[in-house]
Motif scaffolding. Structure first.
Motif, short mmCIF file in Angstrom:
data_model
loop_
_atom_site.label_atom_id
_atom_site.label_comp_id
_atom_site.label_asym_id
_atom_site.label_seq_id
_atom_site.Cartn_x
_atom_site.Cartn_y
_atom_site.Cartn_z
N ASN A 93 13.18 69.86 19.59
CA ASN A 93 13.48 69.42 20.95
C ASN A 93 14.24 70.48 21.72
OD1 ASN A 93 12.48 66.70 20.43
ND2 ASN A 93 14.25 66.55 19.07
N PRO B 130 7.26 63.64 17.07
CA PRO B 130 8.16 63.75 15.90
C PRO B 130 7.91 65.03 15.08
CG PRO B 130 6.59 61.94 15.60
CD PRO B 130 6.39 62.45 16.99
N TYR C 54 16.11 71.13 25.72
CA TYR C 54 16.57 70.38 26.88
C TYR C 54 15.94 70.92 28.16
CZ TYR C 54 19.62 67.41 29.61
OH TYR C 54 20.10 66.44 30.45
N ARG D 195 14.56 65.45 9.39
CA ARG D 195 13.98 65.34 10.72
C ARG D 195 15.11 65.24 11.75
NH1 ARG D 195 13.38 60.34 13.28
NH2 ARG D 195 11.40 60.93 14.17
N LEU E 76 5.25 62.79 24.92
CA LEU E 76 4.15 61.87 24.64
C LEU E 76 4.30 60.62 25.50
CD1 LEU E 76 4.31 61.83 20.71
CD2 LEU E 76 3.02 63.43 22.17
N GLN F 221 9.34 71.06 13.52
CA GLN F 221 10.40 70.69 12.61
C GLN F 221 9.97 71.09 11.19
OE1 GLN F 221 12.22 66.83 13.08
NE2 GLN F 221 11.80 66.76 15.27
N PRO F 222 10.95 71.28 10.29
CA PRO F 222 10.60 71.70 8.93
C PRO F 222 9.54 70.80 8.30
CG PRO F 222 12.97 71.79 9.22
CD PRO F 222 12.40 71.18 10.48
N GLN G 147 21.90 60.90 25.86
CA GLN G 147 21.50 62.00 26.73
C GLN G 147 22.06 61.76 28.13
OE1 GLN G 147 17.44 63.34 26.48
NE2 GLN G 147 17.23 62.71 24.35
N ARG H 289 16.15 65.88 30.05
CA ARG H 289 15.97 65.16 28.79
C ARG H 289 15.65 66.16 27.68
NH1 ARG H 289 10.83 63.78 26.84
NH2 ARG H 289 11.55 61.78 26.06
N TRP H 290 15.90 65.77 26.45
CA TRP H 290 15.46 66.58 25.33
C TRP H 290 13.96 66.38 25.18
CZ3 TRP H 290 18.17 70.34 22.93
CH2 TRP H 290 19.53 70.40 23.23
N PHE I 58 8.06 59.36 24.91
CA PHE I 58 8.73 59.68 23.65
C PHE I 58 8.47 61.14 23.31
CE2 PHE I 58 7.75 55.19 23.69
CZ PHE I 58 9.00 54.64 23.41
N ASN I 59 9.15 61.63 22.28
CA ASN I 59 8.89 62.99 21.83
C ASN I 59 7.96 63.00 20.63
OD1 ASN I 59 10.43 64.02 23.85
ND2 ASN I 59 12.15 64.61 22.57
#
Lengths: 366, 366
Positions: free
Chosen positions: A113, A109, A115, B119, A99, A34-35, B34, A119-120, A106-107
């Motif tokens: 993401n 951060p 798919y 984010r 994770l 992510q940025p 989702q 799930r994403w 969880f993803n």
């Protein structure tokens, strides 16, 4: 149907170092972060390093990277950040991961993401020696057009993405069409997001290596998105959406050459299974077939040989390359135009399929 | 520049119930979950309920929904799931949120992600009494086309999305264009994902309420994505990309009416600030201006009144409606065609902007 098993396992592939490895400290942020996010990072050897803030957590684990079945265990520092590096280098290309934090999934951060696995998921990109063919370059770019097409059989408007080549808007030309399917647990975003299908096409077209065509990507799990449901998979519902609803919509809303000779279908993994079923059910609709890590055809599967212009079978060298090669030999011996492609050093993952599309595209509609 | 402050605060708006509220137990999965995910859920009153698996966590908190500054604290059950319901009903429409788990910030694995606050955040949708205008209906649908346009000033190919109305492909008509900007911390995906700009347009066109036009959405934080950086915001870099690079690309690659009279610019929040700066800098480029929760124009800001066809100012009733209304009165008194719109019961969030677009679109290019 042996290849389904592979789909149902989360593949975290890595070469395991036998001795304590020398890890080169040239880690850089993954290109899919992510940025402004510094982590995850990747080094020139293909190791991945993770850094997650969770000061009060008891355990943080990354699903990627060996170090035992559970992936990469992170260790907590005094600053509340959990860090860790994969036990070995990861295969080149794109990997899904997630994770496990205190028992929940969880993803990361830091990562974007994608798919997959219904799930994403988080995604990470290991730079590849051949990444140039799917790089974003200063060449004319085609478009990825999101369409919503009416589907009576499912009683809704369904989404698809259509790649149109550079210059499509201004030209009066008509184009052949490739219908290109994602794998189990993925959706219609997969081929342009993690697959980079549009950039692969833009680059091939810029180099004059292919005659431009459209690619149509839609959701292939019309009737079956439950985990493990592939055993009872029936292709009918999706076939109706694809053949009776989407294709007529594309042919009446885009400038296509709307005959069998100029229509191809290909898919990865489960999308290959669908491709096989639908092309065999509907030989009057498609002339070019591609199964990417998605099984094989036998000569006796095909009733009318004259209708088939190309059969393309591929997989990664870490999958079942012998099955793909011998199937193509059999098809050739029976008089089919058949081509096999083995992606060196890759498994059941997107780098295999990016490369497969790059190999397949120049063979289509010749 | 008072309205910037609002942008920099994560807005978790809810009406706080004074007494123990009677919560109606008709919770359903949010429409932005989702696939196959039962949580988060929303009830008919606008309460949101969350359920997160994290058996070994010490604390799980949702950033939405009052219950004190920290949002909604979840409680752990014996099954390892953390659950909780917001202390009051949330405003109608779309809300960003995230989870704080053991001190780290993560997304809800049940919800889809939307880019905001620099984010990918979790998103939840509270059904609105007027949701019909942005619903996916059985009407002809336009396309959302992802383009990659060359940008010399930033030395890369940049992404934009272009909404083209139903029938664009087959018609020979030329169309006016609205350049529509996202807010701080968002990106070019915001207006079609959380904003539903394409569905709002499809529905307005199907009802014959507007003359179709194109909408172009690109990334507006060209030179500034650091938190708090708005204080030093300079519009030059983005103005160059928009006016000198993107507009010529759109005019040469789409069928546009490429004159000032048929070109509008609007934006939400920070995108409104950009709209104001760029329209005032470039009166020869745009004729219709829209600031959605994005400030106001004063009559003396504008040098040549004859060049301005419309000024549209809007915000939510929970923002600063008086400022918007009085600015429009002043503009009208000075002879401008100016319109104000106040979104009832909403704050600095996307429901305000969905409604604002719905109000603005019929006023454009008349």
């Amino acid at each position: 149907m042996k290849y389904f098993a592979v789909v149902l396992v989360f593949v975290a592939s890595a070469s395991f170092a036998q001795t304590t490895p020398l890890i080169i400290e040239d880690f850089k942020p993954s290109s899919l972060n992510q940025p402004q996010q510094e982590y995850p990072q990747v080094n020139s050897q293909g190791y991945a390093r993770f850094k997650i803030l969770a000061p009060a957590a008891d355990s943080v684990r990354v699903s990627l990277g060996l170090g035992g079945r559970g992936g990469t265990k992170l260790k907590k520092g005094e600053d509340g950040f959990w860090t860790g590096t994969t036990a070995g280098p990861l295969d080149e290309g794109f990997h899904y991961y997630n994770l496990k934090i205190d028992g929940g999934k969880f993803n990361d951060p830091g990562a974007m993401n994608f798919y997959g696995s219904v799930r994403w998921e988080s995604g990470i990109e290991i730079p590849a020696h051949d990444q140039d063919f799917y790089a974003l370059k200063d060449v004319p770019h085609g478009k990825v057009e999101q369409i919503l097409f009416p589907s009576k059989s499912t009683n809704t408007s369904r989404r698809a993405f259509v790649y149109t080549p550079p210059g499509y808007e201004k030209s009066k030309q008509k184009y052949p069409v490739l219908y290109l399917q994602h794998g189990w647990g993925e959706d219609e975003t997969a081929w342009s997001n993690q697959g980079r299908a549009n950039l692969i096409m833009d680059n091939l077209i810029a180099e004059g290596k292919i005659k431009p065509f459209l690619i149509v990507m839609t959701y292939g799990m019309t009737n079956e998105i439950k985990f493990g449901g592939l055993r009872d998979f029936k292709v009918d519902a999706f076939q109706t959406v694809l053949v009776d609803e989407l294709i007529p919509y594309i042919d009446s809303n885009f400038r296509t050459i709307s005959d069998q000779a100029h229509r191809a279908m290909a898919g990865l993994s489960m999308g290959g299974m669908e491709t096989k079923m639908i092309t065999l059910n509907k030989p009057e609709v498609f002339s070019h077939y591609g199964l990417l890590s998605g099984g094989t055809y036998k000569p006796e599967d095909i009733k009318d040989k004259s209708k088939v212009k190309l059969i393309f079978l591929s997989c990664g060298s870490k999958e079942r390359p012998d099955g793909v090669k011998s199937a193509v030999e059999e098809l050739k011996a029976a008089g089919f135009m058949a081509v096999s492609y083995i992606s060196e050093g890759t498994a059941h993952e997107f780098q295999t399929w990016r490369r497969s599309l790059y190999q397949l595209a120049p063979l289509l509609f010749k």
